[in-house]
Design a protein around this motif. Structure first.
Motif, mmCIF file in Angstrom:
data_model
loop_
_atom_site.group_PDB
_atom_site.id
_atom_site.type_symbol
_atom_site.label_atom_id
_atom_site.label_comp_id
_atom_site.label_asym_id
_atom_site.label_seq_id
_atom_site.Cartn_x
_atom_site.Cartn_y
_atom_site.Cartn_z
ATOM 1 N N SER A 1 42.627 33.995 43.144
ATOM 2 C CA SER A 1 42.841 34.628 44.521
ATOM 3 C C SER A 1 43.561 35.617 44.498
ATOM 4 N N GLU A 2 44.736 35.912 43.544
ATOM 5 C CA GLU A 2 45.474 36.830 43.442
ATOM 6 C C GLU A 2 45.066 38.256 42.964
ATOM 7 N N ILE A 3 44.135 37.789 41.862
ATOM 8 C CA ILE A 3 43.267 39.033 41.109
ATOM 9 C C ILE A 3 42.336 39.652 42.343
ATOM 10 N N ASP A 4 41.819 38.959 42.964
ATOM 11 C CA ASP A 4 40.731 39.167 44.193
ATOM 12 C C ASP A 4 41.504 40.403 45.030
ATOM 13 N N ARG A 5 42.786 39.810 45.330
ATOM 14 C CA ARG A 5 43.596 40.589 46.393
ATOM 15 C C ARG A 5 43.848 41.773 45.692
ATOM 16 N N GLN A 6 44.633 41.868 44.674
ATOM 17 C CA GLN A 6 44.931 42.948 43.932
ATOM 18 C C GLN A 6 43.898 43.945 43.603
ATOM 19 N N VAL A 7 42.579 43.728 43.077
ATOM 20 C CA VAL A 7 41.716 44.477 42.936
ATOM 21 C C VAL A 7 41.034 45.334 44.140
ATOM 22 N N ALA A 8 41.283 44.380 45.289
ATOM 23 C CA ALA A 8 40.746 44.888 46.460
ATOM 24 C C ALA A 8 41.691 46.033 47.073
ATOM 25 N N GLU A 9 42.981 45.680 46.637
ATOM 26 C CA GLU A 9 43.967 46.760 47.147
ATOM 27 C C GLU A 9 43.804 47.851 46.257
ATOM 28 N N ALA A 10 43.622 47.789 45.150
ATOM 29 C CA ALA A 10 43.580 49.001 44.237
ATOM 30 C C ALA A 10 42.270 49.862 44.716
ATOM 31 N N ALA B 1 37.997 55.070 28.887
ATOM 32 C CA ALA B 1 38.131 53.900 28.027
ATOM 33 C C ALA B 1 37.757 52.528 28.881
ATOM 34 N N LEU B 2 36.718 53.006 29.771
ATOM 35 C CA LEU B 2 36.356 51.485 30.454
ATOM 36 C C LEU B 2 35.452 50.550 29.663
ATOM 37 N N PHE B 3 35.615 49.528 29.812
ATOM 38 C CA PHE B 3 34.813 48.387 29.075
ATOM 39 C C PHE B 3 33.377 48.649 29.721
ATOM 40 N N PRO B 4 32.284 49.159 28.885
ATOM 41 C CA PRO B 4 30.876 49.447 29.369
ATOM 42 C C PRO B 4 30.221 48.306 30.042
ATOM 43 N N HIS B 5 30.540 46.997 29.478
ATOM 44 C CA HIS B 5 29.703 45.803 29.546
ATOM 45 C C HIS B 5 30.269 45.095 30.794
ATOM 46 N N MET B 6 31.268 45.618 31.233
ATOM 47 C CA MET B 6 32.182 44.885 32.511
ATOM 48 C C MET B 6 31.696 45.906 33.799
ATOM 49 N N SER B 7 31.762 45.261 34.793
ATOM 50 C CA SER B 7 31.551 45.804 36.342
ATOM 51 C C SER B 7 33.052 46.393 36.444
ATOM 52 N N VAL B 8 32.968 47.313 37.447
ATOM 53 C CA VAL B 8 34.179 47.902 37.890
ATOM 54 C C VAL B 8 35.250 46.901 38.245
ATOM 55 N N ARG B 9 34.810 46.014 39.055
ATOM 56 C CA ARG B 9 35.821 44.869 39.286
ATOM 57 C C ARG B 9 36.332 44.162 38.149
ATOM 58 N N ASP B 10 35.629 43.853 37.290
ATOM 59 C CA ASP B 10 36.040 43.214 35.991
ATOM 60 C C ASP B 10 36.956 44.104 35.203
ATOM 61 N N ASN B 11 36.605 45.242 35.119
ATOM 62 C CA ASN B 11 37.401 46.285 34.312
ATOM 63 C C ASN B 11 38.871 46.359 35.086
ATOM 64 N N ILE B 12 38.727 46.368 36.418
ATOM 65 C CA ILE B 12 39.993 46.510 37.082
ATOM 66 C C ILE B 12 40.803 44.968 36.675
ATOM 67 N N ALA B 13 40.340 44.037 36.712
ATOM 68 C CA ALA B 13 40.860 42.918 36.879
ATOM 69 C C ALA B 13 41.192 42.473 35.234
#
Lengths: 363, 300
Positions: free
Chosen positions: A108-117, A85-97
């Motif tokens: 900045s917090e989103i970037d940090r958490q995406v990087a951590e995941a 159920a990933l959003f096909p029109h979004m990148s992996v980064r946008d999917n996670i975020a």
């Protein structure tokens, strides 16, 4: 009070009832696996916990709060779907975020958490790709990453490994177990694969026809199944069942006879069956696990006629037939060659035998 | 040794495929290609039927020059653009609302009924829609006046004044084409995988966020097709307006197609009318390219 509690849950689609009064409780940090055959209602139950399916009657509590009527996004649960159920029109980064953006978390917090995941799931190099550019295993990792970043109270997995090949499945199974250990979050996992259930679960809920058959640790379900359904479902290859006759009984034990048994076998009764249960002359079901049968050895002997041999490399599955033409499977270590029709003497320990009454309940 | 590339007998004659294709090709040629080519040739000639004794001399691009310097052409084209810019956003907004309502789970019978009823305006002939419009907006017994009377407003002579007539043709177009937009959007919404919508619902309670972030990408291909079809349709919109207002009062509802009809079949200047029609074709193609460039996005 339990962290997750399902109380008297019922689900009906018109006249069809798919969940019939289910009560389940899970403690904080526990890994609970719902297991059962197709159509048993395990996914429906999971979707009701997520809020994606309405509850006909009963209540769902998460962390002490009644969330039965709460919208999915307000339950603080994350779910990993079988189809990713990933959003096909979004990148992996946008999917996670996505969830964090919806919650208006600072960039900045989103970037940090995406990087951590991405670090936890080892997919730092995939962040700018689209889902279609990923393999099945990578997509499932992204789906898990999307679940992680929200720091949910509860993780829900709906058959997440079913679309993966065998090797990837076992690899992802280990990763999910590691994730549970590292995050310490309560997880509810739905599968029809009993190997996944046995390896991942702290507790397994066995479901059949919208009802709970048994709840317990993997070891409890393996050692003390409450009925033939659970006994047959837990364990691979599945337990052998033969129809035997009760020939003797005292306060704590019974003696059963079968045409293929060299001598009647004395088996201890369960505590709750000592004052009731079948009488002498009744037909009972004798259950023997393939891995508990030993070729040519053991205190109790059963005579089988060899049928088919399947070599698994390190071990061999031997299919034999009793005199009553019941098929039994025996798992023997190493490699064996047998000819069809050969007579086998199979031994077992009575302490590892299971007994069920005519209704299939363990005695 | 036989040549592997040699063609074997396919079991039918050389001309058989041609005969299978011929009916479609002939029909397409007669209905589409021949009239277009005829219009192209006509647009390059002085082709006035009232002055046929002068013959139909070749005049090059003179007709095109005349059209491009004709203020009425630009006025009617601007009026058509205004009509499109009024009706299209309304149809898109209403169509999207209807589609979202029909996309919600539950009430299956009513939803199926609603989908069927959506087809009724689409299946109604343009001329009939125009005649319905004349009844709806009739000053003495029209439904429109009855409706505004409910709110205490006096009866209006809708089709007798410029703004009223323009509003009336807009309303009838919205009535006829909103269902089309709704069905296109509904088909787009049904393309969104259920799990993807559910995954989004676990992240947000906002229907707007769900629409813009998750559902919208699935709606864009249909939306682009809708824009192309409606643009082409509005540029040739004739029957509804002609039966309702005949382009009047004055030129208040004279859209480009009404004007071309007037030039072609009242003045009988077929050369100029052909040039106008071909310019409309070019505009339609350009608009279609623009829509595809700016709106069309493939999902996966």
């Amino acid at each position: 009070m339990s962290f997750l509690r399902l109380q008297g849950i019922q689900k009906r689609y018109g006249p069809v009832s798919v969940i019939n009064g289910v009560d389940i409780a899970a403690e904080a940090g526990e890994f609970v696996v719902f297991v059962g055959p197709s159509g048993c209602g395990k996914s429906t139950l999971l979707r009701m916990i997520a809020g994606l399916e309405e509850v006909t009657s009963g209540q769902v509590f998460i962390d002490g709060q009644d969330v039965t009527g709460t919208e999915p996004a307000k339950r603080q649960v994350s779910m990993v779907f079988q189809s990713y159920a990933l959003f096909p029109h979004m990148s992996v980064r946008d999917n996670i975020a996505f969830g964090l953006k919806m919650s208006k978390v600072p960039k900045s917090e989103i970037d940090r958490q995406v990087a951590e995941a991405a670090r936890i799931l080892q997919m730092e190099n995939l962040l700018d790709r689209r889902p279609r550019q990923l393999s099945g295993g990578q997509r499932q990792r992204v789906a898990i990453g999307r679940a992680i970043v929200r720091h949910p109270k509860l993780f829900l997995f709906d058959e997440p490994l079913s679309n993966l090949d065998a090797e990837l499945r076992s690899q992802m199974r280990v990763e999910i177990a590691r994730l549970h250990r590292d995050l310490g979050v309560t997880m509810v996992y739905v599968t029809h694969d009993q190997v996944e259930a046995m390896t991942l679960a702290d507790r397994i809920v066995v479901l059949r026809g919208g009802k709970v058959e048994q709840i317990g640790s993997p070891q409890t379900l393996y050692d003390r199944p409450v009925n033939t359904f659970v006994a047959g479902f837990i364990g691979s290859p599945k337990m052998n069942f033969v129809a035997a006759t009760l020939t003797g009984r005292d306060a704590r034990t019974v003696t059963v006879a079968h045409s293929s048994l060299a001598t009647p076998v004395r088996i201890a009764l369960r505590d709750d069956a000592q004052t009731k249960g079948p009488s002498v002359g009744d037909t009972v079901t004798l259950g023997l696990r393939p891995e508990h049968l030993v070729l040519g050895d053991g205190p109790n002997r059963m005579i089988l006629t060899a049928d088919i041999v399947e070599s698994l490399g390190g071990s061999t599955l031997i299919y034999g037939q009793t005199k009553a033409r019941e098929t039994m499977i025996l798992e023997a270590p190493g490699r064996r060659t047998l000819t069809k029709g050969e007579t086998l003497s199979v031994g077992f320990d009575a302490a590892q035998a299971y007994l069920f009454d005519a209704t299939g309940q363990a005695i | 040794m036989s040549n592997p590339a040699r063609r074997t007998n396919p079991g039918y004659g050389r001309w058989t495929p041609f005969w299978f294709l011929a009916p479609a090709v002939v029909a397409l040629f007669l209905i589409g290609i021949y009239p277009t080519l005829f219009a192209l040739v006509t647009s390059l000639r002085q082709y006035n039927l009232t002055r046929s004794r002068d013959g139909f001399p070749f005049v090059g691009l003179a007709n095109y020059q005349a059209v491009l310097s004709d203020p009425t052409f630009w006025d009617t084209l601007a009026r058509t653009a205004r009509f499109f810019l009024v009706v299209m956003p309304v149809e898109i907004a209403l169509g999207l609302c209807v589609a979202l309502l029909l996309h919600r789970p539950g009430l299956n019978f009513l939803r199926a009924l609603a989908r069927v009823t959506l087809v009724i305006p689409l299946a109604t002939t343009y001329a009939v829609v125009g005649l319905l419009g004349r009844l709806v907006f009739n000053r003495d017994f029209g439904v429109a006046n009855s409706f505004i009377n409910l709110f205490g407003f006096p009866a209006l002579d809708w089709l007798g004044n410029s703004a009223g007539a323009f509003a009336a043709i807009c309303v009838m177009d919205v009535w006829q084409w909103t269902p089309f937009c709704a069905l296109i959007f509904l088909s787009g919404l049904s393309m969104v995988p259920v799990e993807i919508e559910e995954a989004a619902k676990l992240e947000t309670t906002s229907h707007w966020a769900l629409l813009t972030h998750v559902q919208l990408p699935y709606l864009l291909p249909g939306f682009t097709a809708m824009l192309i079809l409606r643009s082409a349709d509005v540029l040739k919109l004739f029957d509804v307006v002609f039966t309702m207002t005949r382009g009047g009062p004055g030129a208040a509802t004279e859209l480009i197609s009404i004007y071309i009809q007037r030039v072609g079949f009242r003045v009988f200047d077929l050369g100029t009318a052909s040039a106008q029609a071909l310019l409309l074709l070019v505009i339609t193609i350009l608009l279609a390219r623009l829509y595809i460039r700016f709106f069309y996005r493939e999902i996966e």
